[in-house]
Design an enzyme around this catalytic site. Structure first.
Site, PDB file in Angstrom:
ATOM      1  CB  THR A   7      -0.924   0.026   1.236  1.00  0.00           C
ATOM      2  OG1 THR A   7      -1.909   1.018   1.017  1.00  0.00           O
ATOM      3  CG2 THR A   7      -0.174   0.340   2.496  1.00  0.00           C
ATOM      4  CE  LYS A  39      -4.548  -0.600   1.307  1.00  0.00           C
ATOM      5  NZ  LYS A  39      -3.693  -0.389   0.166  1.00  0.00           N
ATOM      6  N   GLY A  51      -3.665   5.608   9.718  1.00  0.00           N
ATOM      7  CA  GLY A  51      -3.519   4.911   8.450  1.00  0.00           C
ATOM      8  C   GLY A  51      -2.499   3.807   8.624  1.00  0.00           C
ATOM      9  CB  SER A 130       4.628  -0.701  -1.736  1.00  0.00           C
ATOM     10  OG  SER A 130       4.262  -1.825  -1.005  1.00  0.00           O
TER      11      SER A 130
END
Length: 179
Positions: A7, A39, A51, A130
């Protein structure tokens, strides 16, 4: 069995507004498992946001623990973050969790990691996941060269830029703000 993860989450504190957003992609290996995962969560009746990036089940566990700490310390974000990080580092069960959190209130923006770190990021920009370095780079440039934008606009644009570059980030965004 492969874990579901991947994510990009970014938070920006700008001109008295805090915005926290994430894309919606979850991957399993090199396959998209779901494209609209939420998220980012609003906590404490909208006064705090969290988050997460990493393993979804692990992140939910951490958000629940963080919310417990917030309640125990009267909504004090920094104290709750530090106490969660201490528990995370010393508790055998929590140490195995693979996730990171960005937590925010109107005044503070913090990153909490499983290594016991509570970081107050530079430039009032936090990014995890990521595509975090792509989103963070975009956010820094936007904050420097487009200060007329709102924090929400900066978060959205940073996430879209990350999604154009990172294969683990998509354009299905959820963005929460506190003004």
């Amino acid at each position: 069995m492969q874990k579901i993860h991947a994510t990009t989450v970014v938070g920006i504190l700008h001109n008295g507004e805090i915005a926290l957003g994430a894309d919606g992609q979850a991957t399993m290996g090199n396959t998209i498992a779901k494209s609209n995962v939420r998220k980012v969560r609003s906590l404490m009746n909208g006064k705090v946001m969290a988050g997460f990036a990493g393993s979804t089940a692990d992140a939910f566990t951490l958000i629940e623990r963080f919310e417990e700490k917030l309640n125990a310390y009267g909504g004090n974000l920094k104290r709750a973050a530090i106490e969660l990080a201490k528990d995370w580092r010393t508790d055998r069960y929590l140490r195995r969790l693979e996730a990171m959190l960005i937590v925010a209130s109107k005044e503070d923006l913090l990153v909490i990691s499983g290594t016991g770190d509570v970081l107050e990021p530079d430039h009032q920009i936090a990014a995890i996941g990521s595509g975090s370095m792509y989103a963070q780079s975009a956010a820094i440039a936007l904050k420097k060269h487009a200060p007329q934008l709102s924090a929400e606009e900066m978060v959205r644009e940073s996430l879209h830029i990350a999604a154009d570059i990172c294969i683990y980030t998509n354009h299905n965004l959820v963005v929460e703000t506190i003004r």
